[in-house]
Design an enzyme around this catalytic site. Structure first.
Site, mmCIF file in Angstrom:
data_model
loop_
_atom_site.group_PDB
_atom_site.id
_atom_site.type_symbol
_atom_site.label_atom_id
_atom_site.label_comp_id
_atom_site.label_asym_id
_atom_site.label_seq_id
_atom_site.Cartn_x
_atom_site.Cartn_y
_atom_site.Cartn_z
ATOM 1 N N LYS A 1 41.268 4.820 -9.339
ATOM 2 C CA LYS A 1 41.332 3.758 -9.737
ATOM 3 C C LYS A 1 40.163 3.324 -11.022
ATOM 4 O O LYS A 1 39.128 2.862 -10.323
ATOM 5 C CB LYS A 1 41.555 2.497 -9.092
ATOM 6 C CG LYS A 1 42.555 1.551 -9.393
ATOM 7 C CD LYS A 1 42.314 0.832 -10.766
ATOM 8 C CE LYS A 1 41.049 -0.146 -10.744
ATOM 9 N NZ LYS A 1 40.724 -0.756 -11.938
ATOM 10 N N GLU B 1 28.504 1.834 -4.045
ATOM 11 C CA GLU B 1 27.345 1.758 -4.833
ATOM 12 C C GLU B 1 27.259 0.659 -6.004
ATOM 13 O O GLU B 1 27.989 0.599 -6.935
ATOM 14 C CB GLU B 1 27.547 3.266 -5.642
ATOM 15 C CG GLU B 1 27.506 4.648 -5.055
ATOM 16 C CD GLU B 1 26.024 4.712 -4.327
ATOM 17 O OE1 GLU B 1 26.088 5.167 -3.236
ATOM 18 O OE2 GLU B 1 25.030 4.639 -5.122
ATOM 19 N N CYS C 1 23.344 0.376 -13.250
ATOM 20 C CA CYS C 1 23.205 -0.102 -12.091
ATOM 21 C C CYS C 1 21.827 -0.241 -11.716
ATOM 22 O O CYS C 1 21.175 -0.920 -10.774
ATOM 23 C CB CYS C 1 24.162 0.409 -11.025
ATOM 24 S SG CYS C 1 23.767 2.370 -10.773
ATOM 25 N N GLU D 1 21.433 -9.652 -11.408
ATOM 26 C CA GLU D 1 21.596 -8.482 -12.132
ATOM 27 C C GLU D 1 22.341 -8.928 -13.437
ATOM 28 O O GLU D 1 23.302 -9.553 -13.404
ATOM 29 C CB GLU D 1 22.491 -7.505 -11.403
ATOM 30 C CG GLU D 1 22.752 -6.254 -12.266
ATOM 31 C CD GLU D 1 23.979 -5.407 -11.625
ATOM 32 O OE1 GLU D 1 25.120 -5.776 -11.079
ATOM 33 O OE2 GLU D 1 23.388 -4.223 -11.331
ATOM 34 N N TRP E 1 21.892 10.021 -4.650
ATOM 35 C CA TRP E 1 21.775 8.763 -5.436
ATOM 36 C C TRP E 1 22.495 7.471 -4.494
ATOM 37 O O TRP E 1 23.681 7.757 -3.871
ATOM 38 C CB TRP E 1 22.632 8.930 -6.784
ATOM 39 C CG TRP E 1 22.775 7.900 -7.372
ATOM 40 C CD1 TRP E 1 23.615 6.695 -7.380
ATOM 41 C CD2 TRP E 1 21.861 7.219 -8.656
ATOM 42 N NE1 TRP E 1 23.125 5.303 -8.289
ATOM 43 C CE2 TRP E 1 22.322 6.068 -8.980
ATOM 44 C CE3 TRP E 1 20.815 7.992 -9.095
ATOM 45 C CZ2 TRP E 1 21.559 5.303 -10.379
ATOM 46 C CZ3 TRP E 1 20.358 7.440 -10.056
ATOM 47 C CH2 TRP E 1 20.473 6.184 -10.642
HETATM 48 N N1 LIG Z 1 26.667 -1.189 -10.092
HETATM 49 C C1 LIG Z 1 27.360 -0.662 -11.236
HETATM 50 O O1 LIG Z 1 27.242 0.371 -11.538
HETATM 51 C C2 LIG Z 1 28.069 -1.530 -11.890
HETATM 52 C C3 LIG Z 1 27.861 -3.094 -11.701
HETATM 53 N N2 LIG Z 1 28.686 -3.836 -12.446
HETATM 54 C C4 LIG Z 1 28.537 -5.259 -12.219
HETATM 55 O O2 LIG Z 1 29.701 -6.069 -12.025
HETATM 56 C C5 LIG Z 1 29.852 -6.863 -12.991
HETATM 57 C C6 LIG Z 1 31.371 -7.052 -13.326
HETATM 58 O O3 LIG Z 1 31.754 -5.911 -14.116
HETATM 59 P P1 LIG Z 1 33.101 -5.270 -13.504
HETATM 60 O O4 LIG Z 1 33.665 -4.154 -14.464
HETATM 61 O O5 LIG Z 1 34.322 -6.518 -13.509
HETATM 62 O O6 LIG Z 1 32.999 -4.877 -12.114
HETATM 63 P P2 LIG Z 1 33.967 -4.775 -10.921
HETATM 64 O O7 LIG Z 1 33.058 -4.129 -9.834
HETATM 65 O O8 LIG Z 1 34.624 -5.984 -10.527
HETATM 66 O O9 LIG Z 1 34.882 -3.590 -11.259
HETATM 67 C C7 LIG Z 1 34.464 -2.185 -10.922
HETATM 68 C C8 LIG Z 1 35.706 -1.762 -10.514
HETATM 69 O O10 LIG Z 1 36.327 -2.305 -9.432
HETATM 70 C C9 LIG Z 1 37.564 -2.624 -9.701
HETATM 71 N N3 LIG Z 1 38.208 -3.939 -8.899
HETATM 72 C C10 LIG Z 1 37.793 -5.163 -9.219
HETATM 73 N N4 LIG Z 1 38.344 -5.969 -8.180
HETATM 74 C C11 LIG Z 1 38.698 -5.332 -7.252
HETATM 75 C C12 LIG Z 1 39.261 -5.615 -5.935
HETATM 76 N N5 LIG Z 1 39.386 -7.000 -5.735
HETATM 77 N N6 LIG Z 1 39.601 -4.588 -5.404
HETATM 78 C C13 LIG Z 1 39.681 -3.205 -5.635
HETATM 79 N N7 LIG Z 1 38.983 -3.068 -6.851
HETATM 80 C C14 LIG Z 1 38.468 -3.994 -7.653
HETATM 81 C C15 LIG Z 1 37.759 -2.830 -11.044
HETATM 82 O O11 LIG Z 1 38.995 -2.640 -11.554
HETATM 83 C C16 LIG Z 1 36.993 -1.684 -11.358
HETATM 84 O O12 LIG Z 1 37.607 -0.376 -11.393
HETATM 85 C C17 LIG Z 1 29.143 -6.490 -14.179
HETATM 86 O O13 LIG Z 1 28.780 -7.753 -14.862
HETATM 87 C C18 LIG Z 1 27.874 -6.029 -13.662
HETATM 88 O O14 LIG Z 1 27.017 -6.962 -13.299
HETATM 89 C C19 LIG Z 1 29.702 -3.399 -13.396
HETATM 90 C C20 LIG Z 1 29.933 -2.125 -13.377
HETATM 91 C C21 LIG Z 1 29.077 -1.103 -12.846
HETATM 92 N N1 LIG Z 2 22.223 7.289 -14.561
HETATM 93 C C1 LIG Z 2 23.524 6.846 -13.687
HETATM 94 C C2 LIG Z 2 23.520 5.335 -13.198
HETATM 95 C C3 LIG Z 2 24.648 4.988 -12.554
HETATM 96 C C4 LIG Z 2 25.466 3.638 -12.593
HETATM 97 O O1 LIG Z 2 24.644 2.887 -13.477
HETATM 98 O O2 LIG Z 2 26.382 3.309 -11.995
#
Ligand SMILES: NC(=O)C1=CN([C@@H]2O[C@H](COP(=O)(O)OP(=O)(O)OC[C@H]3O[C@@H](n4cnc5c(N)ncnc54)[C@H](O)[C@@H]3O)[C@@H](O)[C@H]2O)C=CC1
Ligand SMILES: NCCCC(=O)O
Ligand code: NA
Length: 505
Positions: free
Chosen positions: A185, A260, A295, A394, A460
């Site tokens: 997903k 992660e 991240c 963050e 990672w």
């Molecule tokens: N650590 C990382 O790599 C990331 C962190 N973020 C953080 O998350 C914040 C929100 O971004 P979003 O894209 O909304 O992240 P999110 O964490 O809400 O979404 C990430 C994934 O989880 C899915 N998702 C959302 N709610 C869910 C639920 N209740 N159950 C199962 N799957 C679910 C989303 O559809 C997407 O595929 C960003 O502002 C950022 O701060 C966002 C993207 C990546």
């Molecule tokens: N360079 C990859 C970092 C992975 C992430 O931001 O989710």
């Protein structure tokens, strides 16, 4: 290199090896963050589609053409996928850029990593064949024991939007290498290239149901996947709050998860750095690469006070030099953030920092020369207090906050002053000092005299509120394997003689 024009394929859900319309026939818009235009749409899966996909995955595990494959056979599929991705590199990079907003050359480099990952996990799949059964030495001759490493089962993979196809690959490649059947997903904010992975799997003849791809909203498609009773494991990359929701839902079924999550990682810069400009560039890259949506972004600069004025001057010169443009333009080094929601969230973080008393040393608004698109200037914030939101939370945008220190003890205390524990970086010529900081950093990743380089071979992942579990390298395969103990009574013609035997019959 000329950047190809592109037509966005209209796709359905990828289930059981073919394209399938969602039961409710809903679709979601694809928005190009650089233009704010709707440029297509993706299917919106709901719980009904999740159930169909999970059943297809379970069937794949029960069929010989997937469930009984050797690692070497699975490796062939992974290598074929890698070759197809390589073939479509320019087109996939362009699709990634218009969906996610990252500079084209960054997207192309992500595609290179996707290819390398699939090839790497093909090698590990092959190697698994000789590690499937391992004898365990016992202290008794009357028993024999061995361990089997077998596919965990049907796995749910939920991925974010910051590296769309790469984060998908970090999960899909090891899951398929292990022999699992996966239901992916991707994020609704950037799903195009993950759907194209479905087309690539169809073209290489991946057995139906081995990989299923459901695009859609988190609460409509992600949540039912987490709660589905026939899904054996969830691997998630995304925000902390969503990670908590997923872990809570999975706990009801005692379902294992790997999380992660985000971070608020430090980069500590000492006055003995090899070269001020080199340190300045790593500091920029560590926070402004991927339009600041990393991240592991080292978004807290912890700077020795003795070089602070000089270093910040150089950092400003480097920052002013960053080309902010449409991400399809050559040499673009900063594109828009992913969505209007993210854009507003990042600007809110900046205005809150100001209202709490911090100084916006550079940036802090949208670039004046770009009237359209979710662009935020690379922003540097000083006069930051540990109590401020900008120090603790963050941002997930191109925003670097700065604090200074006098002593090593103070630097370590500041670096670890975070609820997260994903990455830490230190810039210093003194490698013994770097060693001391490596030990003291409370994180899963440490960078020495650099920030952000990410390779597919080392593990990672983080600790504290950055989640748990490790992706990449051999560590990721463990996420998708069940370790089964087999113990055999080696002298079956001899009674166990624990109970008093009844009189002979
Ligand atoms: N650590 C990382 O790599 C990331 C962190 N973020 C953080 O998350 C914040 C929100 O971004 P979003 O894209 O909304 O992240 P999110 O964490 O809400 O979404 C990430 C994934 O989880 C899915 N998702 C959302 N709610 C869910 C639920 N209740 N159950 C199962 N799957 C679910 C989303 O559809 C997407 O595929 C960003 O502002 C950022 O701060 C966002 C993207 C990546
Ligand atoms: N360079 C990859 C970092 C992975 C992430 O931001 O989710
Ligand atoms: Na998009």
């Amino acid at each position: 290199m000329a950047i190809p024009n592109i037509r966005i394929p209209t796709r359905q859900l990828f289930i059981d090896g073919d394209w399938r319309e969602p039961v409710k026939k809903n679709r979601l818009p694809i928005i190009n963050p650089a233009t704010e235009e709707t440029i297509g749409d993706i299917p919106a899966a709901t719980a009904e589609d999740v159930d169909i996909a999970v059943k297809a995955a379970r069937r794949a595990l029960r069929r010989d053409d997937w469930g009984s494959t050797t690692g070497a056979q699975r490796a062939k599929y992974l290598r074929a996928i890698a070759a197809k991705v390589q073939e479509r590199r320019p087109e996939l990079a362009t699709l990634e850029t218009i969906d996610n907003g990252k500079p084209w050359f960054e997207a192309a480099s992500d595609i290179d990593d996707v290819v390398a990952c699939f090839e790497y996990y093909a090698d590990l799949a092959e190697a698994l064949d000789s590690k499937k059964k391992t004898e365990v030495k016992l202290h008794l001759d009357s028993f024999k024991s061995h361990v089997l490493r077998e596919p965990l089962g049907v796995v749910g993979l939920i991925t974010p939007w910051n590296y769309p196809l790469l984060m998908t690959t970090w999960k899909v490649a090891p899951a398929l290498a292990a022999g699992c059947a996966a239901v992916l997903k991707p994020s609704e904010l950037a799903s195009i290239t993950s759907l194209e992975l479905g087309e690539i799997c169809r073209e290489v003849g991946l057995p139906p149901g081995a990989l299923n791809i459901l695009t859609g909203l988190g609460h409509e498609a992600g949540s039912p996947l987490v709660s589905h009773p026939d899904v054996d494991k969830i691997a998630f990359t995304g925000s902390g709050p969503t990670g908590v929701k997923i872990m809570t839902a999975a706990a009801q079924l005692v379902k294992p998860v790997t999380l992660e999550l985000g971070g608020k990682s430090p980069i500590v810069v000492f006055d003995d750095v090899h070269d001020l400009d080199i340190a300045a560039e790593w500091t920029l890259f560590g926070c402004f690469w991927t339009n600041g949506q990393i991240c592991s972004a080292t978004s807290r600069l912890i700077l020795q006070d003795t070089i602070a004025p000089k270093f910040l001057d150089r950092l400003l010169e480097w920052t002013k030099n960053i080309k902010i443009s449409d991400p399809l333009e050559e040499d673009c080094k900063l594109g828009p953030v992913i969505s209007r929601g993210q854009y507003e969230k990042v600007l809110k973080f900046i205005s809150t920092a100001k209202s709490e008393g911090a100084t916006i040393l550079y940036g802090g608004d949208r670039p004046q020369h770009l009237k359209k698109g979710y662009y935020v200037q690379p922003t540097i914030i000083t006069d930051v207090d540990k109590s401020m939101e900008i120090w603790k939370e963050e941002v997930f945008g191109p925003v670097l906050c700065v604090k200074t220190f006098k002593t090593e003890e103070e630097a370590i205390e500041l670096a670890n002053d975070t609820k997260y524990g994903l990455a830490s970086a230190i810039m210093s010529k003194d490698l013994e000092r770097c060693e001391r900081f490596t030990k003291a950093f409370q994180s899963g990743i440490v960078w020495i005299n650099c920030s952000q380089p990410c390779f597919w071979q080392p593990p990672w992942g983080g600790k504290k509120r950055s989640g748990f579990g490790r992706e990449l390298g051999e560590w990721s395969l463990e996420n998708y394997l069940n370790i089964k103990q087999v113990t055999q009574y080696a002298t079956p013609d001899e009674p166990w003689a624990f109970y008093k035997s009844p009189s002979k019959l």
